[in-house]
Write a protein that holds these residues in place. Structure first.
Motif, PDB file in Angstrom:
ATOM      1  N   THR A 179       0.828  -1.301   0.533  1.00 53.93           N
ATOM      2  CA  THR A 179      -0.168   0.067  -0.125  1.00 53.93           C
ATOM      3  C   THR A 179       0.819   1.413   0.116  1.00 53.93           C
ATOM      4  N   LEU A 180       1.307   1.708   1.225  1.00 51.68           N
ATOM      5  CA  LEU A 180       2.731   2.775   1.034  1.00 51.68           C
ATOM      6  C   LEU A 180       3.760   2.633  -0.629  1.00 51.68           C
ATOM      7  N   GLN A 181       4.270   1.776  -0.858  1.00 50.96           N
ATOM      8  CA  GLN A 181       4.791   1.844  -2.482  1.00 50.96           C
ATOM      9  C   GLN A 181       3.492   2.451  -3.143  1.00 50.96           C
ATOM     10  N   SER A 182       2.715   2.178  -3.025  1.00 48.59           N
ATOM     11  CA  SER A 182       1.748   2.494  -4.208  1.00 48.59           C
ATOM     12  C   SER A 182       1.126   3.621  -4.008  1.00 48.59           C
ATOM     13  N   ILE A 183       1.208   4.463  -3.010  1.00 56.55           N
ATOM     14  CA  ILE A 183       0.548   5.475  -2.139  1.00 56.55           C
ATOM     15  C   ILE A 183       2.210   6.606  -2.904  1.00 56.55           C
ATOM     16  N   ILE A 184       3.708   6.001  -2.666  1.00 60.58           N
ATOM     17  CA  ILE A 184       4.366   6.942  -2.825  1.00 60.58           C
ATOM     18  C   ILE A 184       4.689   7.029  -4.651  1.00 60.58           C
ATOM     19  N   ASP A 185       4.727   5.850  -4.922  1.00 60.74           N
ATOM     20  CA  ASP A 185       5.038   6.003  -7.032  1.00 60.74           C
ATOM     21  C   ASP A 185       4.163   6.940  -7.477  1.00 60.74           C
TER      22      ASP A 185
END
Length: 456
Positions: free
Chosen positions: A59-65
């Protein structure tokens, strides 16, 4: 340039992803309200759940990207978030509430990584490695490679099984942050490209505080200013490669100023093969070996206005046999040294200031040392050293100067001595005293000039 319409579209897509498969409908548009096009994107409203027991890495990776693509920051609300294997894309900016937004490494290989991007920003975060296992290719909790502009600001980075932060070929700044409890180094920076390390606290690390290194000797120009460094061990042993508060290696043009360094196993500042370095205005307290060192193949060191209180040796500009030369050592206070060090040294411990080649030692005060107030030359390794206008008191010998065959010129003028029972100025063959007091007359030693000195 990212348009307002495109930014809203990207953020709407993120909302749909975080909704766990629910269709996007008109009422859901209210989720976009935390997006402030002047500021940050609230990750808590896009799927990140404070205090969740499972990993939230995907989830965090998707938001950061997606936020990085839109060039907007990601805001982490207060809470603890378990994550790992987060790759920071170009433009990534993750921020939170200082002391409250906590990222906990869940042991999946690495925590944060970035490679060959323009800008990375981490601010107001608590990053906890929990002393968890790191993969072989993860030397630090935050590992940045070839990032043109790094900004790490007001972060807590603690509990790394290796280093806290490692930066390779990076520029930018790390400031106002607290790095602690790393098994290796607090901060390791190598081949930097315009780096400032300012106003940080680095403490309780296993092998080093702040390291500024290069793979090949050359201009580095890193600035290390106004940091507090304390309780640095030398877990890996050695004779100085570990256990230093600030360590420069092959890093020419570095500036080390205004730092407060205490309780290190070896040195407060150690510059190895680093030319044109400036070490000024630092406080160096309770060190296990040499407080301030310029050693081996360097040319050019200014060591000025520092305070050393408690060490095995004070300040040394040495290793002329390896090309170490050209320095001024001025206006420092060195006192309260001890005779014991962490290993057996050729010339022992307890010396205030040492220099060997092309150096001026002026305006210093040395007090309460167990061996020599100053050491000028070592065997034949002496060339063009001047000691002028210094004060030495409470030392067995005030100034020890080499009278070995091959020693070059030394001028010792206008210095003052008190309580130096073995002589204010004495000639030495390596460790052995070879003369009486040369305070007024250098006697047979034509390479030594003495004048205007006084013992009280």
């Amino acid at each position: 340039m990212i348009s307002r319409r495109r930014t809203l579209g990207l953020l709407a897509g993120m909302t749909a992803t975080a909704a766990a498969g629910r269709p996007f409908a008109a009422p859901e548009r209210a989720v976009i309200t935390p997006v402030d096009l002047r500021g940050s994107l609230d990750a808590g409203k896009l799927g990140m759940a404070p205090e969740a027991t499972g990993s939230q890495s995907r989830t965090l990776q998707s938001i950061i990207d997606r936020a990085a693509e839109a060039r907007v920051p990601v805001f982490l609300p207060p809470g603890t978030y378990r994550v790992s294997n987060i790759t920071l894309p170009a433009g990534a900016h993750v921020t939170g509430v200082p002391g409250a937004s906590r990222i906990l490494y869940d042991g999946g290989g690495f925590l944060f990584r970035a490679d060959t991007v323009d800008t990375i920003t981490l601010s107001n975060l608590s990053i906890d490695g929990a002393n968890g296992w790191l993969a072989d290719d993860a030397p630090a909790l935050v590992h940045l490679r070839a990032v043109k502009n790094v900004s790490i600001d007001n972060c807590d980075i603690a509990g790394s099984r290796r280093s806290g932060v490692q930066m390779e070929r990076c520029g930018g700044r790390i400031e106002r942050s607290r790095l602690s409890g790393a098994l290796s180094y607090g901060l390791y920076a190598v081949e930097s490209t315009g780096l400032s390390i300012t106003g940080n606290t680095v403490s309780d690390c296993g092998d080093g505080g702040i390291l500024v290194h290069r793979w090949t000797k050359g201009a580095d120009n890193t600035m290390v200013q106004s940091n507090r460094i304390e309780r640095i061990r030398a877990r890996s042993g050695g004779t100085g490669q570990y256990g230093n508060g600030i360590n420069l290696f092959r890093a020419d043009g570095a500036l080390v100023s205004g730092n407060h360094v205490s309780d290190c196993a070896f040195s407060a500042m150690r510059a190895n093969a680093s030319s044109n370095v400036l070490v000024t205005g630092n406080q160096c307290l309770n060190l296990g070996e040499m407080a301030i060192y310029a050693e081996f193949g360097f040319e050019g060191a200014v060591i000025s206005g520092n305070i050393v209180d408690g060490a095995a040796n004070g300040i040394a500009v040495v290793n002329f046999n390896e090309g170490g030369r050209l320095a001024t050592i001025s206006n420092n206070i060195v006192r309260n040294l001890v005779a014991d060090g962490p290993y057996a040294a050729e010339n022992g411990f307890g010396t205030g200031i040492s220099a060997e080649a092309d150096a001026v030692i002026s305006g210093n005060v040395v007090e309460n040392v167990p061996k020599w107030g100053m050491l000028i030359g070592w065997g034949p390794y002496l060339r063009n050293v001047t000691a002028i206008g210094n004060m030495v008191r409470k030392a067995p010998v005030g100034i020890a100067v080499s009278v070995a065959e091959g020693a070059g010129a030394a001028a010792i003028t206008n210095n003052m001595f008190e309580a130096t029972p073995g002589g204010a100025i004495a000639g030495f063959l390596w460790n052995r005293q070879a003369s009486g007091d040369l305070l007024e007359n250098a006697g047979p030693y034509r390479h030594i000039t003495v004048s205007g000195n006084r013992s009280v």
